[in-house]
Design a protein around this motif. Structure first.
Motif, PDB file in Angstrom:
ATOM      1  N   LYS A 171       0.805  -1.215   0.000  1.00  0.00           N
ATOM      2  CA  LYS A 171       0.000   0.000   0.000  1.00  0.00           C
ATOM      3  C   LYS A 171       0.842   1.271   0.000  1.00  0.00           C
ATOM      4  CE  LYS A 171      -4.294  -1.643   0.448  1.00  0.00           C
ATOM      5  NZ  LYS A 171      -5.355  -1.404  -0.530  1.00  0.00           N
ATOM      6  N   SER A 172       2.121   1.135   0.284  1.00  0.00           N
ATOM      7  CA  SER A 172       2.974   2.309   0.393  1.00  0.00           C
ATOM      8  C   SER A 172       4.317   2.002  -0.256  1.00  0.00           C
ATOM      9  CB  SER A 172       3.177   2.697   1.859  1.00  0.00           C
ATOM     10  OG  SER A 172       3.858   1.653   2.552  1.00  0.00           O
ATOM     11  N   ALA A 173       5.112   3.063  -0.460  1.00  0.00           N
ATOM     12  CA  ALA A 173       6.420   2.872  -1.083  1.00  0.00           C
ATOM     13  C   ALA A 173       7.300   1.958  -0.245  1.00  0.00           C
ATOM     14  CB  ALA A 173       7.087   4.226  -1.284  1.00  0.00           C
ATOM     15  N   GLY A 174       7.257   2.146   1.081  1.00  0.00           N
ATOM     16  CA  GLY A 174       8.097   1.338   1.946  1.00  0.00           C
ATOM     17  C   GLY A 174       7.808  -0.145   1.853  1.00  0.00           C
ATOM     18  N   SER A 175       6.563  -0.491   1.562  1.00  0.00           N
ATOM     19  CA  SER A 175       6.206  -1.902   1.492  1.00  0.00           C
ATOM     20  C   SER A 175       6.788  -2.579   0.255  1.00  0.00           C
ATOM     21  CB  SER A 175       4.685  -2.068   1.534  1.00  0.00           C
ATOM     22  OG  SER A 175       4.059  -1.357   0.486  1.00  0.00           O
ATOM     23  N   ALA A 176       7.241  -1.807  -0.749  1.00  0.00           N
ATOM     24  CA  ALA A 176       7.855  -2.411  -1.931  1.00  0.00           C
ATOM     25  C   ALA A 176       9.187  -3.066  -1.581  1.00  0.00           C
ATOM     26  CB  ALA A 176       8.050  -1.354  -3.019  1.00  0.00           C
ATOM     27  N   ILE A 177       9.971  -2.409  -0.720  1.00  0.00           N
ATOM     28  CA  ILE A 177      11.234  -2.996  -0.276  1.00  0.00           C
ATOM     29  C   ILE A 177      10.968  -4.259   0.537  1.00  0.00           C
ATOM     30  CG2 ILE A 177      13.261  -2.638   1.189  1.00  0.00           C
ATOM     31  CD1 ILE A 177      13.471  -1.036  -1.313  1.00  0.00           C
ATOM     32  N   TYR A 178       9.955  -4.205   1.396  1.00  0.00           N
ATOM     33  CA  TYR A 178       9.604  -5.373   2.205  1.00  0.00           C
ATOM     34  C   TYR A 178       9.135  -6.520   1.310  1.00  0.00           C
ATOM     35  CZ  TYR A 178       7.204  -8.189   5.753  1.00  0.00           C
ATOM     36  OH  TYR A 178       6.791  -9.203   6.562  1.00  0.00           O
ATOM     37  N   ALA A 179       8.341  -6.206   0.288  1.00  0.00           N
ATOM     38  CA  ALA A 179       7.874  -7.240  -0.637  1.00  0.00           C
ATOM     39  C   ALA A 179       9.043  -7.865  -1.387  1.00  0.00           C
ATOM     40  CB  ALA A 179       6.868  -6.642  -1.622  1.00  0.00           C
ATOM     41  N   SER A 180       9.998  -7.044  -1.792  1.00  0.00           N
ATOM     42  CA  SER A 180      11.181  -7.566  -2.474  1.00  0.00           C
ATOM     43  C   SER A 180      11.936  -8.531  -1.573  1.00  0.00           C
ATOM     44  CB  SER A 180      12.089  -6.406  -2.890  1.00  0.00           C
ATOM     45  OG  SER A 180      13.274  -6.879  -3.501  1.00  0.00           O
ATOM     46  N   ARG A 181      12.030  -8.196  -0.282  1.00  0.00           N
ATOM     47  CA  ARG A 181      12.705  -9.080   0.679  1.00  0.00           C
ATOM     48  C   ARG A 181      11.993 -10.428   0.769  1.00  0.00           C
ATOM     49  NH1 ARG A 181      12.408  -7.119   6.612  1.00  0.00           N
ATOM     50  NH2 ARG A 181      13.118  -5.220   5.578  1.00  0.00           N
ATOM     51  N   LEU A 182      10.670 -10.395   0.794  1.00  0.00           N
ATOM     52  CA  LEU A 182       9.908 -11.644   0.884  1.00  0.00           C
ATOM     53  C   LEU A 182      10.137 -12.525  -0.348  1.00  0.00           C
ATOM     54  CD1 LEU A 182       6.532 -10.270   2.308  1.00  0.00           C
ATOM     55  CD2 LEU A 182       8.325 -11.478   3.559  1.00  0.00           C
ATOM     56  N   TYR A 183      10.150 -11.911  -1.524  1.00  0.00           N
ATOM     57  CA  TYR A 183      10.358 -12.693  -2.743  1.00  0.00           C
ATOM     58  C   TYR A 183      11.784 -13.239  -2.824  1.00  0.00           C
ATOM     59  CZ  TYR A 183       5.825 -11.647  -4.827  1.00  0.00           C
ATOM     60  OH  TYR A 183       4.480 -11.587  -5.082  1.00  0.00           O
ATOM     61  N   LEU A 184      12.782 -12.430  -2.441  1.00  0.00           N
ATOM     62  CA  LEU A 184      14.156 -12.919  -2.456  1.00  0.00           C
ATOM     63  C   LEU A 184      14.333 -14.085  -1.482  1.00  0.00           C
ATOM     64  CD1 LEU A 184      16.070  -9.518  -2.594  1.00  0.00           C
ATOM     65  CD2 LEU A 184      15.947 -11.228  -4.414  1.00  0.00           C
ATOM     66  N   ASN A 185      13.674 -14.011  -0.331  1.00  0.00           N
ATOM     67  CA  ASN A 185      13.734 -15.109   0.629  1.00  0.00           C
ATOM     68  C   ASN A 185      13.064 -16.355   0.071  1.00  0.00           C
ATOM     69  OD1 ASN A 185      14.344 -16.075   3.383  1.00  0.00           O
ATOM     70  ND2 ASN A 185      12.117 -16.208   3.561  1.00  0.00           N
ATOM     71  N   GLN A 186      11.978 -16.156  -0.687  1.00  0.00           N
ATOM     72  CA  GLN A 186      11.310 -17.288  -1.317  1.00  0.00           C
ATOM     73  C   GLN A 186      12.206 -17.925  -2.381  1.00  0.00           C
ATOM     74  OE1 GLN A 186       8.654 -18.807  -0.534  1.00  0.00           O
ATOM     75  NE2 GLN A 186       8.332 -20.144  -2.300  1.00  0.00           N
ATOM     76  N   TYR A 187      12.914 -17.084  -3.159  1.00  0.00           N
ATOM     77  CA  TYR A 187      13.847 -17.617  -4.153  1.00  0.00           C
ATOM     78  C   TYR A 187      14.933 -18.454  -3.485  1.00  0.00           C
ATOM     79  CZ  TYR A 187      11.937 -14.413  -7.676  1.00  0.00           C
ATOM     80  OH  TYR A 187      11.128 -13.744  -8.551  1.00  0.00           O
ATOM     81  N   ASN A 188      15.375 -18.029  -2.307  1.00  0.00           N
ATOM     82  CA  ASN A 188      16.410 -18.768  -1.579  1.00  0.00           C
ATOM     83  C   ASN A 188      15.962 -20.193  -1.298  1.00  0.00           C
ATOM     84  OD1 ASN A 188      18.754 -19.303  -0.210  1.00  0.00           O
ATOM     85  ND2 ASN A 188      18.181 -18.223   1.640  1.00  0.00           N
ATOM     86  N   LYS A 189      14.648 -20.368  -1.105  1.00  0.00           N
ATOM     87  CA  LYS A 189      14.108 -21.700  -0.817  1.00  0.00           C
ATOM     88  C   LYS A 189      13.777 -22.483  -2.079  1.00  0.00           C
ATOM     89  CE  LYS A 189      11.931 -19.898   3.414  1.00  0.00           C
ATOM     90  NZ  LYS A 189      10.634 -19.597   4.058  1.00  0.00           N
ATOM     91  N   SER A 190      13.148 -21.799  -3.058  1.00  0.00           N
ATOM     92  CA  SER A 190      12.616 -22.527  -4.215  1.00  0.00           C
ATOM     93  C   SER A 190      13.483 -22.426  -5.468  1.00  0.00           C
ATOM     94  CB  SER A 190      11.207 -22.014  -4.538  1.00  0.00           C
ATOM     95  OG  SER A 190      11.238 -20.621  -4.843  1.00  0.00           O
TER      96      SER A 190
END
Length: 342
Positions: A171-190
């Motif tokens: 919902k905000s600009a700051g959440s884009a960095i957080y979303a990127s972190r979540l996806y990078l962590n998912q890539y680390n697993k999958s």
């Protein structure tokens, strides 16, 4: 295809307006996803869940767990613990209802249009009684959450599939960095092969970092954790990048420091400059905490958040840009703090 509403019709009114196009392929079921969320999107799991629960005409909401305080900001779901049938649904309740919240990811069958149509007919009848002058618009404004799910709850047609995977609003600009972190962590697993490894002669990699193959990174640069480097990016000697997204064509000159920042396309950051933002992460000590949607301003002042450089922004050498938003095609000449630079 992109189907554009002639007016804002709500989350239910929009798909109802285009129901003929949605059903033209003869689909037995279809997914509806809100665009302002990030998730693992366990779509196959939702299909399998529907086969185990309900019948061929039942609908599935993807749900996740929030803490009791933040749950009030979402659609709250009360479900049968054994069958997962939704028994009660309230959108953004004023008091605590449930810790299970709506993720904005749904699996519907064509039967959903019958239920949306009933809401439309009811809206029309109410408008006839009110003799409203703008009834055509109000009748077609239908909210899936308040108008449809609330009515379906307890009918045996609506079920919730609770996921343990990651999910967040954007919902905000700051959440884009957080979303990127979540996806990078998912890539680390999958898909660990998508992430940059530490290798001789290469830059220092800390944590999860994505580097596009066309990017040029100096061997003395230090990247990570949670950094994404786009196509054609140039990173000079001694550069430090952490918790940031650097989009294609950007150039980070020698010894720059970029923290909690989104660097726009084709932007340039000069030597020894420091570009930094303030993260707005959820509480790390609460596994069910969600990111808060900060408004741009608070008490008349810009809310401290990540720093954003629009496309083709030039930052001079040896300046500091802190908690600021720089619109595209700007060439700065000095340091800035807590400002929107138009």
């Amino acid at each position: 295809r992109y189907l554009q509403e002639y007016a804002a019709l709500g989350t239910g009114g929009g798909i109802y307006h285009f129901r003929d196009q949605i059903l033209s392929g003869g689909a037995e079921a279809f997914f509806v996803l809100n665009a302002d969320v990030c998730s693992e999107f366990p779509l196959q799991e939702m299909l399998e869940f529907r086969q185990r629960h309900g019948d061929a005409h039942s609908f599935v909401i993807l749900g996740t767990t929030a803490n009791r305080t933040q749950a009030l900001n979402y659609g709250c779901i009360v479900a049968n613990a054994d069958t997962q049938e939704v028994q009660h649904y309230v959108e953004k309740p004023s008091t605590f209802v449930s810790e299970i919240i709506n993720c904005g990811i749904y699996l519907f069958t064509p039967a959903i249009f019958q239920h949306i149509g009933e809401v439309f007919q009811r809206n029309q009848q109410e408008l006839v009684l009110e003799e409203s002058s703008n009834g055509w618009q109000r009748a077609e404004v239908i909210r899936l959450e308040q108008d449809v799910f609330t009515a379906l709850a307890g009918s045996g047609k609506l079920y919730v599939d609770k996921t343990d995977g990651f999910w967040s609003q954007i919902k905000s600009a700051g959440s884009a960095i957080y979303a990127s972190r979540l996806y990078l962590n998912q890539y680390n697993k999958s898909h660990p092969e998508r992430l940059a490894p530490n290798k001789p002669g290469g830059p220092v990699i800390r944590g999860n970092v994505y580097i596009h193959p066309t990017a040029s990174i100096h061997s003395t640069a230090v990247l990570g954790p949670n950094v994404s480097i786009g196509e054609g990016v140039t990173v000079g000697a001694g550069v430090r990048v952490r918790e940031s997204i650097v989009l294609h064509g950007a150039s980070l000159h020698d010894h720059t420091c970029v923290l909690n920042t989104i660097v726009g396309w084709d932007s340039t950051i000069g030597r020894w400059a420091r570009v930094e933002g303030t993260p707005s992460d959820p509480n790390p000590n609460d596994p069910y905490a969600k990111i808060d949607s900060e408004t741009l301003f608070r008490d008349g002042r810009l809310t401290p958040s990540i720093t954003i450089l629009g496309c083709s922004v030039t930052i001079p050498a040896e300046v500091v840009i802190l908690n600021s938003i720089v619109l595209p095609h700007k060439e700065l000449s000095r340091s800035y703090k807590n400002q929107i630079i138009l």
